[in-house]
Design an enzyme around this catalytic site. Structure first.
Site: not given
Lengths: 565, 156
Positions: A50, A112-113, A162, A474
């Site tokens: 993602e 959940f999630q 949802k 760096m």
């Protein structure tokens, strides 16, 4: 027209003219993905993480100047996206990120999630929404795109439960937004612009200080005109490379921590800073009390909060760079006497002769600066260059001949390693006719290396030039300078076989150790039309110079290149 | 630069998350909040948030600009000529002198708000500095609990 919330999201994306969406499906966003499957108006690119989806949308936005769109699911899908959102936020890039959320009835139950997406993203978005009813969804989507692209651009998150994407309702996409509390000021105050013009005419050593806002505003042409007409020298920040054009004789170069001598000395000695869309970042200013010590400051910025945030400003102008410069030019045109600044230009010319931006080339080993310059000769204006974060980023900013805005795409504000490759994928989707090259390092590239699969699957032929010094370069450089060469966790000697890694994912790989091989690999990679890794073995202990040590004054630069063994 | 006390009123759209956006801004940018009160503005869809803060001139300027930058913010008022008031409630044991407490509360624009079997509750409404004096003075009557309401202000 009646449709589901998921369909409304797709219709909004179509109405906004978005050609490509980047994303990753999951439980809470599945309704929307079902609608994506059924339509053919925009393309969806499945990234393999993602974070990469958001960076790709970001690269798409930076290359095209349009809004980028990313789509993720709830919970970990969203949290993975946060680094991408924060990257866009810090560089003021217009994005709309749509995230799934658990159904309304489950919000607050640790479902959940489930994660508090609006809470987490509040401080790294320009604005965010948790959609609570289907009725408000079309308005929220319209506002999200409007807020993302207007004023000082930035990412907007729309978190959609949802059950709302599954619900059916009436769809009417508003043609205008009604946001009485949000009215960006583009015009600039005329009195202040007049005062600024007067200050320019009276200055002896004026300096144009050009920031990323000039790119975002589409002001490159008019800024060049201002510089040309007045013959005032200019410095660019990391974010504005390309605005003036590399061959422009008025361009002194990049200023700041790794700016060249003439640029930093110009800022230290100028009597009038004309800041166009820059924000006086600490990597630019060095020690604030010594920054532009002898100068009055004109600060043009669309975000009033940027003005006088760090330095006192004598001529604050809130407005769009392009609009303000367009108003400024006629006020100067008749009265400007370009010879007035001749002495100043001569001084700066001598500074540049004294310490030009140089490196010691070698016949034994490829110097990273040579690789960048050579790349500039080989592809030049024809390429869009993205980069990751570290030494390679600075060398690219110093040595690539950027000729136009939107040609240089990098994570300047947040400094996100792993940005370059997915951003290149997004840029290539936005501007397919250009060659897109990600200049990266052996540290950064591994942070989104899974995107090899995305690029191979969708035949997105971006070329990753890995300037490989087997170091987290760096950090290693700082350890050399400031930590007595204690190379704590920066030795990257253990490496994958880059060629095999690229090929295992369906790309093509090259190992380069000589200049001839470099030329051959770049030319072949362009011809192959495949995602490529060009692994370039470079001088291991090369440092990025000049350097202003963190917190030091701009005029105190480390200039010397000492060869290290 | 010297830190000064400032009262700032923010008129915002009365919607979900808006208080979190304002208070989150102070937390994220390291600004100080001495008190914060919020209530809807009658007959509108807006709320008014009154914030007492401390900072030098540059910080105060940033606070007002950053507040203004929030999308649901209509107006930011950095008060200069204002009337500011704060409410405080104090609970005393019933054994203390009721008349003393009443006189004390009256001196600070208040009175007795409630009396029960075991306690008496005094209420004052006054300028924040005076509320502080009142709390000092009330100490000799063994206060059990003190609740301050936070500042509200209106420009003259």
């Amino acid at each position: 027209m009646k449709m589901s919330g998921a369909q409304m999201i797709c219709e909004a994306i179509i109405a906004e003219g978005i050609k490509t969406v980047f994303g990753y499906p999951g439980g809470a966003i599945m309704n929307v993905y079902d609608e994506i499957y059924k339509q053919n108006k925009f393309e969806h690119i499945l990234t393999r993480h993602e974070q990469a989806a958001v960076h790709a949308a970001d690269g798409y936005a930076r290359a095209s100047g349009e809004v980028g769109v990313a789509m993720v699911t709830s919970g970990p899908g969203f949290t993975n996206a946060v680094t991408g959102i924060a990257t866009a936020y810090t560089d003021s890039i217009p994005l709309v990120v749509i995230s799934g959320q658990v159904p309304l009835s489950l919000i607050g139950t640790d479902g959940f999630q489930e994660i508090d997406a609006v809470g987490i993203s509040r401080s790294c978005t320009k604005h965010n929404y948790l959609v609570r009813t289907l009725e408000e969804l079309p308005r929220v989507l319209k506002e999200a795109f409007y807020i993302a692209r207007s004023g000082r651009p930035g990412p907007v998150l729309v978190d959609v439960p949802k059950d709302i994407t599954g619900e059916i309702g009436e769809f009417f996409y508003p043609s205008e937004v009604n946001l009485p509390s949000y009215k960006p000021n583009y015009k600039g105050n005329n009195r202040q612009i007049h005062k600024a013009a007067k200050a320019i005419l009276e200055a002896k050593k004026p300096l144009l200080y050009i920031g990323g806002g000039a790119v975002l505003s589409g002001a490159a042409e008019i800024v060049r005109e201002l510089a040309w007409m007045t013959q005032i020298p200019a410095v660019e920040t990391l974010m504005s490379r390309g605005v003036m054009g590399a061959k422009n004789p008025l361009l002194l170069g990049m200023l700041g921590m790794h700016g060249n001598y003439a640029s930093n000395m110009a800022m230290s000695e100028t009597d009038l800073v004309i800041s166009l869309g820059a924000r006086f970042d600490d990597r630019v200013t060095g020690k604030l009390s010594e920054f532009a010590k002898y100068a009055d400051v004109i600060h043009v910025d669309i975000d009033p909060a940027n003005i006088a945030k760090l330095v006192d400003v004598d001529y604050p102008i809130v407005g769009d760079i392009k609009t303000v410069v367009e108003k400024l030019i006629p006020l100067l045109k008749e009265e400007i006497r370009t010879e007035r600044y001749q002495v100043w230009r001569d001084i700066l010319g001598r500074y540049d002769e004294l310490h030009p931006l140089l490196y010691n080339d070698s016949d034994e080993v490829i110097k990273p600066q040579w690789a960048i310059e050579r790349l500039g000769e080989l592809v030049g204006e024809q390429a869009i260059i993205t980069s990751d974060v570290g030494q390679h980023q600075m060398w690219a900013a110093q040595f690539y001949p950027f000729d136009r805005p939107n040609q240089w795409i990098n994570s300047g504000g947040l400094g996100t390693m792993g940005f370059g490759f997915p951003a290149a994928i997004g840029a290539k989707k936005a501007v397919p006719e250009k060659t897109v090259i990600n200049i990266t390092g052996d540290g950064s590239i591994l942070m989104n290396v899974q995107e090899l699969v995305t690029a191979a699957e969708h035949r997105i032929p971006v070329i990753n030039v890995i300037l490989n010094n087997h170091f987290l370069g760096m950090v290693r450089q700082w350890q050399t300078f400031f930590y007595d060469k204690r190379y704590s966790e920066t030795d990257l000697s253990y490496q994958p076989n880059w060629k095999m890694l690229a090929e295992a994912c369906g790309g093509i790989g090259y190992d380069v150790t000589t200049k001839e091989e470099f030329d051959a690999a770049i030319k072949d990679a362009i011809a192959q039309d495949k995602v490529a890794f060009v692994n370039v073995a470079i001088a291991r202990l090369e440092n990025v110079l000049p350097m202003v040590p963190s917190g030091g004054a701009l005029y105190n630069m480390l200039l010397e290149h000492k060869e290290e063994k | 630069m010297e830190a000064v006390r400032r009262v700032i009123s923010v008129v915002v759209l009365n919607e979900a998350q808006v208080l979190a956006r304002v208070s989150g801004l102070f937390a994220a940018r390291g600004y100080n909040i001495e008190s914060l009160t919020v209530a809807p503005i009658p007959e509108t869809d807006m709320s008014r948030i009154t914030i007492v803060t401390k900072g030098n001139k540059r910080v105060i300027e940033q606070i007002t600009k950053q507040l203004h930058k929030l999308i649901p913010t209509f107006k930011v008022i950095e008060h200069e000529e204002m009337v500011e008031k704060e409410l405080a409630l104090i609970k005393f044991p019933i054994e203390e002198s009721l008349s003393d407490i009443q006189v004390l509360c009256q001196a600070y624009n208040g009175g007795i708000a409630n009396v029960g079997e075991k306690m008496v509750i005094g209420m004052v409404t006054d300028e924040p500095a005076r509320v502080k004096h009142f709390i000092e003075a009330a100490k000799r009557y063994s206060p059990i609990e003190i609740v301050r309401g936070g500042v509200v202000a209106i420009e003259r």
